[in-house]
Design an enzyme around this catalytic site. Structure first.
Site, PDB file in Angstrom:
ATOM      1  CD  GLU A 348       9.684  98.087   7.783  1.00  0.00           C
ATOM      2  OE1 GLU A 348       8.665  98.480   8.463  1.00  0.00           O
ATOM      3  OE2 GLU A 348      10.518  98.704   7.001  1.00  0.00           O
ATOM      4  CD  GLU A 441      11.292  98.270   2.776  1.00  0.00           C
ATOM      5  OE1 GLU A 441      10.804  96.529   3.007  1.00  0.00           O
ATOM      6  OE2 GLU A 441      11.054  98.798   3.455  1.00  0.00           O
TER       7      GLU A 441
END
Length: 539
Positions: A348, A441
């Site tokens: 991320e 995710e």
């Protein structure tokens, strides 16, 4: 890019987040309480991290006494430590956030010792397996043998695969580089071997072979150095082909066979690493296998996982030199594992480059590319050209190269993988979930059991409405209100009271979580087709 302290809403500790060690002080999000993310029967159902540098995905095995998962890793974050797909496959890797305590490590917590040798020592082995003319049993074994020595040395190598001798006493002259290491490249034909497959795919056999390299030294009689690695023969690919009207597929195939990635994210199995045993790790991974998972995403935060698991920001030159050394060591340690499917540079971080002060975006982008692309990507590909590398997860896959590694439209459902969490929408409505190529995710929060909480809190702390003691342990901003709002959408909230009413809240929160995971996962499983108008779909 990283604040000295997290906002007070995170209820976190104010530690230097750039310390390169197990950052358990980063306690607001990914932590293992009695539940970690491998939503499976015996396993705690919640999130599971990624490696500090590479993330990777690793197909899961039945876990014969040998192998154990992660990336996409790459991955890792894979390897290791990352990311899955489309076409025949739909991929989803559920994840849950769960708060945990801050237990920074200190002192020596792994075995330490002294090593002595006269001439040289075999330090690492890397392998790439390539089928010969699509033969099911004939392969080419490309092997890198790394030596450590203080001076030039002559060595004779013998290589065995199980009981078969592949190379016999071949002589090489080694000259170490500035770091004291040298490398011998071997291209070895091998026949009559079985393919390695992930859990539930193809023959689903995780056949491993013992590759042993033995070195002797003509000018040092009696000195022997040897090293063994358990390897598998397989090919692994991330298929990214154009779709209409725009976009790229993103799915894995092993040995030429596409498969639907089913799995979970992995975080350190315990905040106190010293308590982890092989039996405990094996139990977690066996549960994942029993739940028909075939892939793990090693999120990579916190700690470099052990070989056994795989078997069953500043751009200052001094800092980057330590990064180069770290990535090199980890790549040589992990690369031979057939379970690693893809490598990702980070988790991320790409998305954070464009956040914050817009005047600093150019600086952040330059630092990001220097660290993750110029250094980490270069070293990963130097050690392993057999697997795909993505700069981050989520990423836009091959499209990120065209976007100079920092996308202006990250998490584009037409490319790569996506992460998705929501805390204020109707969780049981499948229409809100992203129609992407690979869901690496996702998840929703819930409370752990009353029995678990009573190991750290008093019964008088467990009330409804939530009291100060439990709220202090809620590290997700707005988490308490989000859970209560989600429950109120579908049920009645409990009446005010003590531990009995709190137990009702726990039960309802877990029902909400389970149904949210069910609805989202089933949507991804159904979402096979490409939308001809948008290019979305084919999860």
């Amino acid at each position: 890019m990283i604040p000295q302290c997290f906002p007070k809403e995170y209820q976190s500790e104010c530690h230097n987040q750039m310390i390169r060690k197990m950052p358990a002080s980063f306690s607001w999000d990914w932590v293992s309480i009695p539940v970690h993310h491998i939503p499976v029967h015996h396993i705690p159902v919640h999130h599971i991290p990624v490696h500090h540098i590479p993330v990777h995905h690793i197909p899961v095995h039945h876990i014969p006494v040998h192998h154990i998962p992660v990336h996409h890793i790459p991955v890792h974050h894979i390897p290791v430590h990352h990311i899955p797909v489309h076409h025949i496959p739909v991929h989803h890797i559920p994840v849950h956030h769960i708060p945990g305590p801050a237990f920074p490590t200190q002192g020596i917590w792994k075995p330490i010792g002294l090593e002595a040798y006269d001439r040289s020592v075999v330090r690492d082995i890397t392998v790439e397996t390539t089928p010969v003319n699509d033969s099911p049993t004939k392969w080419q074994l490309n092997t890198g043998v790394f030596f450590e020595s203080a001076a030039a040395v002559t060595v004779k190598l013998t290589v065995h695969l199980d009981d078969r001798e592949l190379v016999s006493g071949q002589e090489y002259a080694l000259t170490p580089g500035p770091d004291g290491t040298s490398k011998v490249k071997l291209i070895i034909p091998v026949d009559n071997v079985e393919k390695w497959w992930p859990n539930g795919v193809g023959k689903a056999t995780q056949r491993l072979y013992a590759l042993k390299v033995t070195a002797v030294f003509p000018d040092s009689p009696g000195e022997v150095s040897e090293l063994s690695r358990r390897i598998g023969f397989r090919t692994i690919e991330v298929i990214q082909t154009p779709v209409k009207p725009i976009g790229l597929t993103f799915y894995f195939q092993v040995n030429g066979q596409p498969f639907y990635a089913k799995g979970s994210n992995w975080i350190p199995a315990d905040n106190l690493q010293e308590r982890i045993t092989r039996e405990y790790l094996r139990g977690l991974m066996q549960s994942a296998s029993d739940a028909n998972m075939n892939m793990m995403r090693v999120w990579g935060g916190g700690v470099y996982e052990s070989d056994y698991l795989y078997d069953l920001y500043p751009t200052d030159p001094a800092f980057l030199a330590t990064v180069d050394q770290e990535v090199t060591q980890q790549m040589r340690r992990l690369q031979h594992h057939p379970s690693i499917a893809i490598w990702a540079g980070n988790n991320e971080n790409e998305g954070f480059v464009r956040l914050g002060n817009k005047n600093e975006t150019a600086i952040h982008k330059a630092d990001y590319i220097e660290l993750y692309i110029t250094h980490i990507r270069r070293l990963i590909l130097a050690h392993d050209m057999s697997r795909t590398f993505v700069g981050s997860s989520p990423s836009n896959g091959d499209e990120e190269v065209q976007e100079d590694w920092v996308s202006g439209h990250l998490a584009d459902t037409r490319y790569g993988d996506v992460h998705y969490y929501t805390y204020d929408k109707p969780l049981w409505n499948w229409r809100q979930y992203p129609s992407g190529k690979f869901a690496s995710e996702y998840g929703y929060i819930s409370y752990p059991s009353v029995e678990t909480l009573l190991t750290v809190l008093n019964e008088t702390d467990l009330t409804f409405p939530i009291g100060a003691a439990l709220e202090h342990r809620q590290h997700h901003p707005g988490g308490t209100k989000s859970i209560e709002k989600a429950i109120a959408t579908y049920f009645k909230l409990p009446s005010k009271g003590g531990v009995d009413r709190f137990a009702d809240l726990v039960y309802l929160s877990q029902v909400i979580q389970a149904m949210a995971m069910k609805v989202e996962t089933e949507f991804y499983r159904r979402n096979r087709a490409i939308d001809p108008k948008t290019g979305n779909g084919n999860t």
